[in-house]
Design an enzyme around this catalytic site. Structure first.
Site, PDB file in Angstrom:
ATOM      1  N   HIS A 287      67.481  57.762  23.127  1.00 51.35           N
ATOM      2  CA  HIS A 287      66.410  57.521  24.096  1.00 51.35           C
ATOM      3  C   HIS A 287      66.689  58.264  25.403  1.00 51.35           C
ATOM      4  O   HIS A 287      65.812  58.956  25.937  1.00 51.35           O
ATOM      5  CB  HIS A 287      66.283  56.013  24.348  1.00 51.35           C
ATOM      6  CG  HIS A 287      65.446  55.663  25.528  1.00 51.35           C
ATOM      7  ND1 HIS A 287      64.103  55.363  25.432  1.00 51.35           N
ATOM      8  CD2 HIS A 287      65.760  55.568  26.853  1.00 51.35           C
ATOM      9  CE1 HIS A 287      63.634  55.103  26.642  1.00 51.35           C
ATOM     10  NE2 HIS A 287      64.616  55.213  27.523  1.00 51.35           N
ATOM     11  N   GLU A 288      67.931  58.131  25.924  1.00 50.54           N
ATOM     12  CA  GLU A 288      68.281  58.789  27.179  1.00 50.54           C
ATOM     13  C   GLU A 288      68.203  60.312  27.068  1.00 50.54           C
ATOM     14  O   GLU A 288      67.724  60.991  27.973  1.00 50.54           O
ATOM     15  CB  GLU A 288      69.688  58.369  27.622  1.00 50.54           C
ATOM     16  CG  GLU A 288      69.824  56.897  27.981  1.00 50.54           C
ATOM     17  CD  GLU A 288      68.939  56.492  29.134  1.00 50.54           C
ATOM     18  OE1 GLU A 288      68.703  57.327  30.029  1.00 50.54           O
ATOM     19  OE2 GLU A 288      68.458  55.345  29.138  1.00 50.54           O
ATOM     20  N   HIS A 291      64.764  61.772  27.418  1.00 47.63           N
ATOM     21  CA  HIS A 291      64.300  62.070  28.781  1.00 47.63           C
ATOM     22  C   HIS A 291      64.648  63.505  29.159  1.00 47.63           C
ATOM     23  O   HIS A 291      63.849  64.205  29.802  1.00 47.63           O
ATOM     24  CB  HIS A 291      64.957  61.109  29.785  1.00 47.63           C
ATOM     25  CG  HIS A 291      64.393  59.719  29.748  1.00 47.63           C
ATOM     26  ND1 HIS A 291      63.061  59.446  29.915  1.00 47.63           N
ATOM     27  CD2 HIS A 291      65.003  58.506  29.569  1.00 47.63           C
ATOM     28  CE1 HIS A 291      62.858  58.138  29.855  1.00 47.63           C
ATOM     29  NE2 HIS A 291      64.021  57.546  29.638  1.00 47.63           N
ATOM     30  N   GLU A 367      59.038  56.345  29.364  1.00 47.87           N
ATOM     31  CA  GLU A 367      59.860  55.472  28.533  1.00 47.87           C
ATOM     32  C   GLU A 367      59.327  55.410  27.097  1.00 47.87           C
ATOM     33  O   GLU A 367      60.102  55.444  26.136  1.00 47.87           O
ATOM     34  CB  GLU A 367      59.911  54.062  29.135  1.00 47.87           C
ATOM     35  CG  GLU A 367      60.662  53.972  30.443  1.00 47.87           C
ATOM     36  CD  GLU A 367      62.105  54.432  30.320  1.00 47.87           C
ATOM     37  OE1 GLU A 367      62.768  54.095  29.319  1.00 47.87           O
ATOM     38  OE2 GLU A 367      62.573  55.149  31.227  1.00 47.87           O
TER      39      GLU A 367
END
Length: 427
Positions: A287-288, A291, A367
């Site tokens: 997920h990070e 970004h 997100e």
């Protein structure tokens, strides 16, 4: 939102599979206490700020700064010196008045709900260290900014903006290597399966990873986190030990003969393990890294700098208006630092609220996109379980008033994120 905390005492049907009643009640009481604290601390802040304005606190502190700098041999012509004294006194006042609230939050609310891991001695040592480090950065940067504004001529706002851009990039670059280690211990993630899997995942998406660190976040709190930093081909990943089930000090039994407390921190025995398994940690990192891959970090920097340029431009337009200074008690002088404070803190306040809301909306969109990226990496199932674990470990309350959520939540509510992952999880 407080009504939601007070009245939602049973686990809603849609949450029955992901949250037990005991955790639900703990999170409800924790968030209710935080909400009460937020209300009273916010009310105090408003009253304090209003009294400072009504009683002429800003011109009083400016005159006091002039007297102090004058005794040191710096007359009124040394405006930058007087500005630095003013800034030092103002931040000292803010630190002192904010101390009781910080103490209450840490040693009453966080302590009551099992998150605080600090002793009183560690807390004060940390607070003093933060104040000193802040002054070592704030005072030189402010003096240079004021000097640039003084000598910049008609286009000073361009030079001031460029200066703040350079400073922000430098601080981002050096923060994790030189500033953060002053407060927390960073150790390289030991060789093993997790490190190998992280490196493999980074390589698969061309993330230029150079190092992976574990930070001892458990020295302060049992809350967990993870982030990456660095520019260009020099990226590092930082994992809080509280995120890692295998590394969290909170999961380890104290050695025989230890009472679980030393001069700086204390370890509390917990009935249930905290943190995520390796597969779930990889999903969180997926997920990070999403970004980064989707350019969210760069987009946020661009938006921030566009806003900064606009603010400096409007500052240049407004700085000559004597009535602005007179409204705050400065009838005979127009100090540059006071002008920055008046315009950035007060005049731009409504604009900043609108901008903050727009950035919150954008953040929630980012997100969802990062979750979708982790899903494309095949991490949907593990991210699903990791989000539930992290929500449980941090006592997040999964029920929210829609207006409160829309205005305050930079991350989408848990149920919305899980629903977006659900289909892929089932597949």
């Amino acid at each position: 939102q407080r009504r939601v905390y007070r009245t939602t005492t049973h686990v809603p049907q849609e949450l029955g599979q992901i949250m037990d009643s005991e955790t639900f009640e703990k999170s409800r009481l924790y968030q209710l206490d935080k909400s009460t604290f937020s209300f009273w601390s916010g009310l105090y802040s408003e009253v304090e700020g209003t009294m400072i304005l009504l009683c002429g606190g800003i011109p009083f502190l400016w005159n006091l700064s002039g007297q102090i700098s004058g005794r040191a041999g710096f007359g009124p012509e040394y405006e930058i010196v007087q500005s630095l004294v003013f800034l030092l006194l103002a931040t000292l006042f803010s630190a002192v008045t904010g101390l009781p609230w910080s103490l209450y939050n840490t040693f009453v609310i966080e302590e009551k709900h099992g998150f605080n891991q600090q002793t009183l001695g560690f807390f004060f040592k940390d607070a003093i260290k933060k104040f000193i480090v802040t002054q070592c950065i704030l005072l030189p940067v402010t003096s240079l900014l004021l000097y640039i504004i003084k000598i910049g001529g008609d286009y000073f706002f361009i030079y001031a903006w460029l200066f703040t851009l350079v400073v922000s990039l430098v601080l981002v670059t050096i923060y994790a290597d030189y500033i953060a280690p002053l407060f927390d211990k960073f150790i390289p993630l030991p060789e093993g399966e997790l490190k190998q899997q992280i490196e493999t995942m980074a390589k698969s998406i061309d993330f230029p990873l150079t190092k992976v660190y574990v930070v001892e976040g458990s020295k302060r709190s049992s809350h967990s986190n993870a982030y990456f930093y660095g520019f260009f081909k020099n990226k590092r990943i930082v994992l809080f030990d509280t995120l890692l089930e295998d590394y969290s000090a909170l999961n380890k039994e104290p050695a025989e003969g230890e009472d679980g407390e030393n001069e700086e921190t204390k370890t509390k025995t917990k009935n249930k393990k905290q943190g995520c398994k390796n597969e779930e940690v990889l999903a969180v990192l997926g997920h990070e890294l999403g970004h980064w891959k989707l350019g969210h970090t760069v987009k946020n920097i661009i938006i921030s700098q566009m806003n900064s340029f606009l603010c400096f431009f409007l500052f240049a337009v407004l700085i000559g208006r004597k009535e602005l200074f007179a409204a705050f008690g400065f009838y005979d002088t127009q100090p540059t630092l006071i002008g920055l404070m008046i315009i950035f803190q007060f005049i731009f306040s409504p604009y900043n609220e609108v901008l903050s809301f727009c950035l919150t909306v954008l953040s929630r969109r980012f997100e969802f996109q990062a979750d979708a990226f982790a899903k494309e990496l095949g991490k949907a199932k593990d991210l699903y379980s990791a989000l539930i674990k992290l929500n449980k470990d941090n006592l997040g309350f999964p029920v929210s008033d829609w207006i409160f959520s829309m205005w305050h939540y930079s991350h989408p509510p848990l149920l919305e994120r899980l629903q977006a992952l659900k289909d892929a999880k089932q597949e």
